[in-house]
Structure formats: C-alpha cells, structure tokens
Design a protein around this motif. Sequence first.
Motif, PDB file in Angstrom:
ATOM      1  N   PHE A  27       0.829  -1.201   0.000  1.00 36.38           N
ATOM      2  CA  PHE A  27       0.000   0.000   0.000  1.00 36.38           C
ATOM      3  C   PHE A  27       0.865   1.253   0.000  1.00 36.38           C
ATOM      4  O   PHE A  27       0.593   2.199  -0.748  1.00 36.38           O
ATOM      5  N   ASN A  28       1.907   1.279   0.818  1.00 39.53           N
ATOM      6  CA  ASN A  28       2.774   2.458   0.882  1.00 39.53           C
ATOM      7  C   ASN A  28       3.457   2.732  -0.446  1.00 39.53           C
ATOM      8  O   ASN A  28       3.598   3.891  -0.846  1.00 39.53           O
ATOM      9  N   LEU A  59      -5.410  14.547  -7.642  1.00 36.06           N
ATOM     10  CA  LEU A  59      -5.942  15.569  -8.540  1.00 36.06           C
ATOM     11  C   LEU A  59      -4.816  16.427  -9.080  1.00 36.06           C
ATOM     12  O   LEU A  59      -3.871  16.762  -8.358  1.00 36.06           O
ATOM     13  N   ASP A  60      -4.945  16.830 -10.351  1.00 37.93           N
ATOM     14  CA  ASP A  60      -3.953  17.732 -10.932  1.00 37.93           C
ATOM     15  C   ASP A  60      -4.334  19.182 -10.615  1.00 37.93           C
ATOM     16  O   ASP A  60      -5.256  19.438  -9.838  1.00 37.93           O
ATOM     17  N   ASP A  61      -3.641  20.129 -11.246  1.00 36.50           N
ATOM     18  CA  ASP A  61      -3.867  21.554 -10.964  1.00 36.50           C
ATOM     19  C   ASP A  61      -5.244  22.047 -11.413  1.00 36.50           C
ATOM     20  O   ASP A  61      -5.738  23.055 -10.919  1.00 36.50           O
ATOM     21  N   GLN A  62      -5.873  21.350 -12.368  1.00 34.52           N
ATOM     22  CA  GLN A  62      -7.208  21.737 -12.841  1.00 34.52           C
ATOM     23  C   GLN A  62      -8.313  20.992 -12.086  1.00 34.52           C
ATOM     24  O   GLN A  62      -9.461  20.993 -12.525  1.00 34.52           O
ATOM     25  N   HIS A  63      -7.989  20.338 -10.979  1.00 32.62           N
ATOM     26  CA  HIS A  63      -8.934  19.564 -10.169  1.00 32.62           C
ATOM     27  C   HIS A  63      -9.537  18.410 -10.958  1.00 32.62           C
ATOM     28  O   HIS A  63     -10.706  18.071 -10.817  1.00 32.62           O
ATOM     29  N   ARG A  64      -8.708  17.793 -11.794  1.00 35.71           N
ATOM     30  CA  ARG A  64      -9.103  16.627 -12.583  1.00 35.71           C
ATOM     31  C   ARG A  64      -8.410  15.401 -11.978  1.00 35.71           C
ATOM     32  O   ARG A  64      -7.250  15.470 -11.598  1.00 35.71           O
ATOM     33  N   VAL A  65      -9.124  14.287 -11.892  1.00 40.86           N
ATOM     34  CA  VAL A  65      -8.554  13.054 -11.339  1.00 40.86           C
ATOM     35  C   VAL A  65      -7.477  12.542 -12.280  1.00 40.86           C
ATOM     36  O   VAL A  65      -7.736  12.290 -13.466  1.00 40.86           O
ATOM     37  N   CYS A  66      -6.245  12.429 -11.766  1.00 42.68           N
ATOM     38  CA  CYS A  66      -5.162  11.908 -12.600  1.00 42.68           C
ATOM     39  C   CYS A  66      -4.775  10.483 -12.208  1.00 42.68           C
ATOM     40  O   CYS A  66      -4.162   9.776 -13.007  1.00 42.68           O
ATOM     41  N   ASP A  67      -5.124  10.049 -11.020  1.00 47.81           N
ATOM     42  CA  ASP A  67      -4.859   8.665 -10.621  1.00 47.81           C
ATOM     43  C   ASP A  67      -5.669   8.348  -9.367  1.00 47.81           C
ATOM     44  O   ASP A  67      -6.095   9.250  -8.646  1.00 47.81           O
ATOM     45  N   THR A  68      -5.875   7.071  -9.144  1.00 46.09           N
ATOM     46  CA  THR A  68      -6.664   6.626  -7.997  1.00 46.09           C
ATOM     47  C   THR A  68      -6.049   5.373  -7.389  1.00 46.09           C
ATOM     48  O   THR A  68      -5.210   4.713  -8.003  1.00 46.09           O
ATOM     49  N   LEU A  69      -6.534   5.064  -6.204  1.00 44.22           N
ATOM     50  CA  LEU A  69      -6.091   3.868  -5.497  1.00 44.22           C
ATOM     51  C   LEU A  69      -7.248   3.413  -4.618  1.00 44.22           C
ATOM     52  O   LEU A  69      -7.872   4.231  -3.938  1.00 44.22           O
ATOM     53  N   ILE A  70      -7.562   2.139  -4.677  1.00 45.93           N
ATOM     54  CA  ILE A  70      -8.584   1.577  -3.792  1.00 45.93           C
ATOM     55  C   ILE A  70      -8.037   0.280  -3.209  1.00 45.93           C
ATOM     56  O   ILE A  70      -7.389  -0.504  -3.908  1.00 45.93           O
ATOM     57  N   MET A  71      -8.272   0.109  -1.939  1.00 47.54           N
ATOM     58  CA  MET A  71      -7.914  -1.141  -1.289  1.00 47.54           C
ATOM     59  C   MET A  71      -9.072  -1.513  -0.390  1.00 47.54           C
ATOM     60  O   MET A  71      -9.469  -0.733   0.468  1.00 47.54           O
ATOM     61  N   ARG A  72      -9.630  -2.687  -0.627  1.00 45.45           N
ATOM     62  CA  ARG A  72     -10.769  -3.112   0.187  1.00 45.45           C
ATOM     63  C   ARG A  72     -10.623  -4.582   0.537  1.00 45.45           C
ATOM     64  O   ARG A  72     -10.097  -5.373  -0.236  1.00 45.45           O
ATOM     65  N   GLY A  73     -11.088  -4.900   1.725  1.00 46.91           N
ATOM     66  CA  GLY A  73     -11.062  -6.286   2.153  1.00 46.91           C
ATOM     67  C   GLY A  73     -10.996  -6.399   3.659  1.00 46.91           C
ATOM     68  O   GLY A  73     -10.827  -5.424   4.381  1.00 46.91           O
ATOM     69  N   LEU A  74     -11.125  -7.616   4.118  1.00 43.30           N
ATOM     70  CA  LEU A  74     -11.140  -7.905   5.537  1.00 43.30           C
ATOM     71  C   LEU A  74      -9.860  -8.605   5.976  1.00 43.30           C
ATOM     72  O   LEU A  74      -9.578  -8.702   7.151  1.00 43.30           O
ATOM     73  N   THR A  75      -9.093  -9.073   5.004  1.00 45.16           N
ATOM     74  CA  THR A  75      -7.904  -9.868   5.327  1.00 45.16           C
ATOM     75  C   THR A  75      -6.633  -9.175   4.861  1.00 45.16           C
ATOM     76  O   THR A  75      -6.675  -8.152   4.181  1.00 45.16           O
ATOM     77  N   VAL A  76      -5.513  -9.786   5.199  1.00 43.21           N
ATOM     78  CA  VAL A  76      -4.215  -9.256   4.787  1.00 43.21           C
ATOM     79  C   VAL A  76      -3.947  -9.505   3.307  1.00 43.21           C
ATOM     80  O   VAL A  76      -2.925  -9.066   2.777  1.00 43.21           O
ATOM     81  N   ALA A  78      -5.831  -8.319   0.856  1.00 39.11           N
ATOM     82  CA  ALA A  78      -6.333  -7.197   0.062  1.00 39.11           C
ATOM     83  C   ALA A  78      -5.140  -6.469  -0.561  1.00 39.11           C
ATOM     84  O   ALA A  78      -4.126  -6.246   0.100  1.00 39.11           O
ATOM     85  N   ARG A  79      -5.276  -6.105  -1.817  1.00 41.77           N
ATOM     86  CA  ARG A  79      -4.208  -5.421  -2.541  1.00 41.77           C
ATOM     87  C   ARG A  79      -4.714  -4.111  -3.121  1.00 41.77           C
ATOM     88  O   ARG A  79      -5.888  -3.992  -3.484  1.00 41.77           O
ATOM     89  N   PRO A  80      -3.834  -3.122  -3.256  1.00 44.85           N
ATOM     90  CA  PRO A  80      -4.238  -1.860  -3.882  1.00 44.85           C
ATOM     91  C   PRO A  80      -4.562  -2.058  -5.364  1.00 44.85           C
ATOM     92  O   PRO A  80      -3.899  -2.824  -6.050  1.00 44.85           O
ATOM     93  N   ALA A  81      -5.602  -1.368  -5.829  1.00 39.69           N
ATOM     94  CA  ALA A  81      -6.006  -1.416  -7.235  1.00 39.69           C
ATOM     95  C   ALA A  81      -6.378  -0.009  -7.680  1.00 39.69           C
ATOM     96  O   ALA A  81      -6.437   0.916  -6.873  1.00 39.69           O
ATOM     97  N   LYS A  82      -6.628   0.155  -8.951  1.00 41.85           N
ATOM     98  CA  LYS A  82      -7.025   1.446  -9.532  1.00 41.85           C
ATOM     99  C   LYS A  82      -8.542   1.490  -9.708  1.00 41.85           C
ATOM    100  O   LYS A  82      -9.214   0.464  -9.711  1.00 41.85           O
TER     101      LYS A  82
END
Length: 119
Positions: A27-28, A59-76, A78-82
């Motif tokens: 995650f880091n 977000l970039d300088d125009q407040h537009r999403v340039c990248d994302t990260l989601i991590m969900r789960g109950l166990t160890v 769970a992995r980060p995804a886009k």
Amino acid sequence: MVTALITVAVIAWICQLALGGWQIHQFNRAFNALCQQGRVGVGRSGGRFKPRVVIAVALDDQHRVCDTLIMRGLTVFARPAKIPAINGLFLQELEPDVIFPHDSLCQNALSLALNLKHG
C-alpha cells in the motif's frame, strides 16, 4: 496437546504479522506513487468486523482526477487497485453514489477522499 495448540497459535500470529507488514509495504509503495502525481485526498470506511475500504484520489492543478487507489477487504490479502472509471473526471463531476451504486462502504470512503481543500 496444549503445546501443539500454543505452537499453532504462535505460527498463525507470526504469519499474520508478516502478511500484514507485506500488505502495508504494498500500500505504501502504491500511495507514494500516487502522491507524486498531485494533491491527494484519502478516505477510509469500514469497521472492525466489516471489510475496510481505503480510497485515495490524486488531482492535478485543474482539479481533474489523474490517478486513484482503492484497497478493500477484511484480510491481509487485500491489494491496492485502480479505479479507472473516474480517471480524467473533474472533482465536481464525482458522485460517490453513482460511481459505487451498490457499495455504501466505497461511497463513504470516496466521499471522505473528495473532501479536499481547494487551493
């Protein structure tokens, strides 16, 4: 018998620590890469016995999403995804209940991540 149970419990605890550390490391790494792309908002939802959801939005300088990260789960495991569906959208266009219509935990986490100070 008691010694075997204690041994199994200790081995399980050590595995939990090792896998938890590995999850945090993954995650880091993903989060640091995200932070290189712009201002980042982070939201977390979930409880002790519910699957946790962490969403980070860059977000970039125009407040537009340039990248994302989601991590969900109950166990160890769970992995980060886009979240590719929201890349390129403006901050004002993001509606958590539309993006995640059937997942209230993701809606809550995204709402918290979008509470960025404009500046």
